[in-house]
Design an enzyme around this catalytic site. Structure first.
Site, short mmCIF file in Angstrom:
data_model
loop_
_atom_site.label_atom_id
_atom_site.label_comp_id
_atom_site.label_asym_id
_atom_site.label_seq_id
_atom_site.Cartn_x
_atom_site.Cartn_y
_atom_site.Cartn_z
N PRO A 2 0.83 -1.21 0.00
CA PRO A 2 0.00 0.00 0.00
C PRO A 2 0.86 1.26 0.00
CG PRO A 2 -0.80 -1.57 1.63
CD PRO A 2 0.51 -2.10 1.13
N GLU A 3 0.42 2.26 -0.74
CA GLU A 3 1.11 3.54 -0.78
C GLU A 3 0.25 4.58 -0.06
OE1 GLU A 3 2.81 4.60 -4.53
OE2 GLU A 3 3.29 2.53 -5.04
N HIS A 96 -6.78 -15.57 7.72
CA HIS A 96 -5.46 -15.11 8.14
C HIS A 96 -5.56 -14.04 9.23
CE1 HIS A 96 -3.82 -17.43 4.84
NE2 HIS A 96 -4.64 -16.83 4.01
N ARG A 117 0.44 -12.90 4.39
CA ARG A 117 1.87 -13.22 4.25
C ARG A 117 2.68 -12.97 5.52
NH1 ARG A 117 2.03 -10.16 -1.61
NH2 ARG A 117 0.70 -11.64 -2.71
N ARG A 160 21.12 16.48 -3.78
CA ARG A 160 21.29 15.04 -3.79
C ARG A 160 21.97 14.59 -5.08
NH1 ARG A 160 18.03 12.43 0.26
NH2 ARG A 160 17.87 14.02 1.86
#
Length: 286
Positions: A2-3, A96, A117, A160
């Site tokens: 998920p973002e 789960h 998972r 950067r």
């Protein structure tokens, strides 16, 4: 994984259905789900019971539930398949199900952490003076945060020695922009993912940041992006933004802008999707 938009959708659901409720009991059904709580499952349960849940908060892709009457928070790690679901107390257990949190009220719902998972989990952490769990104090603000400093971002970006997509995924520089939305923002800005950050003009960097905000706000409006049944909101519903993606996952399909077939390239154990005509390879990396 998920973002930001997907995590924000979950945060809003928790704010609506969980905030203000007092924890009556906690069941840890799998030890891996609390492995980041170093004191162990029994300590996790003992420290959570009897406390009131505050308003869910988020920074980037990190989500936490403050305990309103303490200086600690429950940090949620969704991992690859973690789900925080608000379910009726009498609903059958998910296959789960890893953690169950019951409340001291008559609302008839409970909070469940489900994780196929087992990469995710919940853990309790002390808060910083700013109210963040101390383990994420180093995470930068995200572009949807009202206190995100655009000028500071632009200055850091130019300093950067890296490439633009690496910078977008650098959580110490800007949080919440994951692989999917980075590709989408770069496509909209007509920037190749390997473009050196030092070559970005301030207007181009501002345009890229604006596109990142736009694409994440668009995803939020339709509940996030779901490519399978593993990402859902607290009611178990999937998001629909994948139907609107312009770059990610569209290898071989025509660019929506120029018609050139989209390409996919391996990138840092992931994939980058781009248009070879609209997002030309920088000369330095040709």
């Amino acid at each position: 994984m998920p973002e930001l938009p997907e995590v924000e959708v979950v945060r809003r659901g928790l704010e609506r259905w969980v905030a203000g409720r007092i924890v009556a009991d906690v069941e840890v059904l799998h030890p891996r789900a609390v492995r980041r709580h170093l004191a162990g499952g029994e300590d996790f349960v003992a420290r959570l019971k009897g406390h009131r849940i505050g308003i869910a908060r988020r920074r980037g892709k990190y989500l936490w539930l403050p305990l309103a009457d303490t200086d600690a928070s429950v940090l949620g790690h969704l991992g690859m398949s973690g789900q925080l679901l608000v379910q009726p107390e009498d609903a059958p257990d998910e296959k789960h199900l890893r953690i169950r949190i019951r409340f001291q009220d008559a609302a008839g719902t409970e909070l469940r952490f489900v994780d196929q998972r087992t990469f995710g989990g919940l853990s309790l952490h002390d808060n910083t003076p700013d109210g963040l769990p101390d383990v994420i104090a180093h995470i930068a603000r995200d572009p949807l945060d009202p206190e995100f400093d655009d000028e500071l971002f632009f200055a850091a970006l130019r300093l950067r020695r890296t490439t633009v997509k690496r910078a977008l995924l650098d959580q110490s520089l800007i949080s919440g922009v994951g692989n999917i939305y980075a590709d989408e923002a770069l496509w909209r800005a007509r920037l190749h993912y390997d473009r050196p950050t030092a070559t970005l003009t301030r207007p181009k960097a501002a345009e890229l940041l604006g596109h990142a905000r736009d694409v994440m706000n668009a995803a939020l409006a339709v509940g996030g992006t779901s490519f399978d049944s593993l990402y859902v909101n607290v009611n178990g519903e999937s998001g629909y933004f994948e139907r609107s993606l312009d770059a990610y996952g569209r290898e071989g399909e025509p660019c929506r802008r120029c018609g050139t077939p989209m390409r996919r390239r391996p990138w840092m154990n992931r994939s980058s999707y781009f248009c070879p005509k609209c997002q030309r390879v920088p000369r330095a990396t040709s």
